[in-house]
Write an enzyme that holds these catalytic residues in place. Structure first.
Site, PDB file in Angstrom:
ATOM      1  N   ARG A   1      11.462  -1.712  10.468  1.00  0.00           N
ATOM      2  CA  ARG A   1      10.392  -0.907  11.809  1.00  0.00           C
ATOM      3  C   ARG A   1       9.844  -1.824  13.307  1.00  0.00           C
ATOM      4  NH1 ARG A   1       4.916   0.498   8.304  1.00  0.00           N
ATOM      5  NH2 ARG A   1       4.000  -0.485  10.253  1.00  0.00           N
TER       6      ARG A   1
ATOM      7  N   ARG B   1      -0.472  -8.209  13.887  1.00  0.00           N
ATOM      8  CA  ARG B   1      -1.727  -7.529  12.686  1.00  0.00           C
ATOM      9  C   ARG B   1      -2.351  -7.483  11.780  1.00  0.00           C
ATOM     10  NH1 ARG B   1       4.135  -4.930  10.923  1.00  0.00           N
ATOM     11  NH2 ARG B   1       3.283  -3.313  10.163  1.00  0.00           N
TER      12      ARG B   1
ATOM     13  N   ARG C   1      11.521  -6.152   4.628  1.00  0.00           N
ATOM     14  CA  ARG C   1      11.534  -5.236   4.542  1.00  0.00           C
ATOM     15  C   ARG C   1      12.071  -4.029   5.237  1.00  0.00           C
ATOM     16  NH1 ARG C   1       5.391  -2.859   5.070  1.00  0.00           N
ATOM     17  NH2 ARG C   1       5.291  -3.277   7.446  1.00  0.00           N
TER      18      ARG C   1
ATOM     19  N   LYS D   1       0.562  -1.083   0.011  1.00  0.00           N
ATOM     20  CA  LYS D   1       0.288  -0.025   0.618  1.00  0.00           C
ATOM     21  C   LYS D   1       0.749   1.242  -0.325  1.00  0.00           C
ATOM     22  CE  LYS D   1      -1.957  -0.368   3.865  1.00  0.00           C
ATOM     23  NZ  LYS D   1      -2.021  -1.477   4.697  1.00  0.00           N
TER      24      LYS D   1
ATOM     25  N   ARG E   1      -9.200   1.901   8.392  1.00  0.00           N
ATOM     26  CA  ARG E   1      -8.900   0.130   9.127  1.00  0.00           C
ATOM     27  C   ARG E   1     -10.105  -0.296   9.247  1.00  0.00           C
ATOM     28  NH1 ARG E   1      -3.144   1.064   8.915  1.00  0.00           N
ATOM     29  NH2 ARG E   1      -1.817  -0.987   9.564  1.00  0.00           N
TER      30      ARG E   1
HETATM   31  P1  AMP Z   1       1.240   0.776   8.999  1.00  0.00           P
HETATM   32  O1  AMP Z   1       2.381   1.687   8.740  1.00  0.00           O
HETATM   33  O2  AMP Z   1      -0.363   1.407   8.295  1.00  0.00           O
HETATM   34  O3  AMP Z   1       0.995  -0.622   8.921  1.00  0.00           O
HETATM   35  O4  AMP Z   1       0.516   1.026  10.735  1.00  0.00           O
HETATM   36  C1  AMP Z   1       1.422   0.900  11.981  1.00  0.00           C
HETATM   37  C2  AMP Z   1       0.506   0.911  13.434  1.00  0.00           C
HETATM   38  O5  AMP Z   1       0.275   2.012  13.463  1.00  0.00           O
HETATM   39  C3  AMP Z   1      -0.883  -0.294  12.846  1.00  0.00           C
HETATM   40  O6  AMP Z   1      -0.459  -1.391  13.485  1.00  0.00           O
HETATM   41  C4  AMP Z   1      -1.458   0.044  13.565  1.00  0.00           C
HETATM   42  O7  AMP Z   1      -1.038   0.045  15.680  1.00  0.00           O
HETATM   43  C5  AMP Z   1      -1.670   1.858  13.663  1.00  0.00           C
HETATM   44  N1  AMP Z   1      -2.763   2.526  13.124  1.00  0.00           N
HETATM   45  C6  AMP Z   1      -2.574   2.745  11.557  1.00  0.00           C
HETATM   46  N2  AMP Z   1      -3.471   3.277  11.136  1.00  0.00           N
HETATM   47  C7  AMP Z   1      -3.750   2.894  12.267  1.00  0.00           C
HETATM   48  C8  AMP Z   1      -5.682   3.161  12.058  1.00  0.00           C
HETATM   49  N3  AMP Z   1      -6.498   3.927  10.823  1.00  0.00           N
HETATM   50  N4  AMP Z   1      -6.409   2.710  13.391  1.00  0.00           N
HETATM   51  C9  AMP Z   1      -5.613   2.106  13.662  1.00  0.00           C
HETATM   52  N5  AMP Z   1      -4.591   2.061  13.711  1.00  0.00           N
HETATM   53  C10 AMP Z   1      -3.614   2.846  12.708  1.00  0.00           C
END
Ligand code: AMP
Length: 214
Positions: free
Chosen positions: A161, A172, A128, A14, A89
């Site tokens: 990360r 996740r 990654r 994404k 999400r």
């Molecule tokens: P990402 O970089 O999109 O994988 O997001 C990393 C982490 O941020 C996720 O595993 C969640 O803990 C938090 N996060 C990001 N976007 C959201 C969202 N829309 N709702 C809830 N938690 C989020």
């Protein structure tokens, strides 16, 4: 006004695709994960609340996320359109986004779902590496940086990360299946969803996206 939403599991591509599409369309790439990581780095109140949840692979509460995204979409640069990556999400977040767009007199977004099997996700995430400074993302085999361990874009040292470890990734993925797949169905029912084969190469996926939005 162009409104695009990317849905997909962690590691589905994404962020990479949203960034490229943002450059092509000239509208901002809004990643809630990047916004939260910046808040954690800057030790804001939001960052302090989100840090332990993110580290364990859980989801930050909906009220917080809806507030953040509402503020961000009101910023001037998002007036011509935006690309959302990582939001919504949950179905609650999707419904709030629908209401926000309807309230602004805007129609429904185009929603792109990057579909990738779980076993591919797990192997992708272990390879990654991310740039903590500018957010660029690399894959050790498929998309390595020009110099090992160094960001092509800004020269910072690359890291894995904190939430890309095996336990957090499992959680996740679980959150994705339980809470985000219903969002895929929410948009499928609205007739705005396009499913993309996220297993293809970065360039092939980008071509599929271009065709879906044409
Ligand atoms: P990402 O970089 O999109 O994988 O997001 C990393 C982490 O941020 C996720 O595993 C969640 O803990 C938090 N996060 C990001 N976007 C959201 C969202 N829309 N709702 C809830 N938690 C989020």
């Amino acid at each position: 006004m162009q409104k695009v939403v990317f849905l997909g599991a962690p590691g589905s591509g994404k962020g990479t695709q949203a960034k490229q599409l943002s450059e092509r369309l000239g509208i901002p790439h809004i990643s809630t994960g990047d916004m939260l990581r910046a808040a954690v780095r800057n030790e804001t109140a939001l960052g302090r609340e989100a840090a332990p949840i993110m580290a364990s692979g859980g989801l930050v509460p909906d009220e917080l996320m809806v507030g953040i995204i509402g503020d961000r979409l009101r910023e001037q640069d998002a007036a011509p359109g935006f690309i959302l990556d990582g939001f919504p999400r949950t179905v609650v977040q999707a419904e709030k986004l629908d209401a926000l767009l309807a309230g602004n007199g805007n129609g429904r977004p185009r929603v792109l779902y990057l579909s990738v099997p779980d076993e591919v996700i797990v192997s992708r995430i272990s390879a990654r590496r991310s740039c903590p400074s500018c957010g660029a993302v690399y894959h050790l085999e498929n998309n390595p940086p020009r110099t090992e361990g160094v960001c092509d874009s800004c020269g910072a040292g690359l890291i894995a990360r904190a939430d890309d470890n095996a336990d957090a990734v499992r959680k996740r993925l679980e959150a994705f299946h339980r809470q985000t797949m219903p969002v895929v169905e929410h948009y499928r029912a609205q007739g705005v969803l396009r499913e993309i084969d996220g297993e293809a190469t970065v360039d092939e996926v980008f071509e599929q996206i271009g065709r879906s939005l044409a």
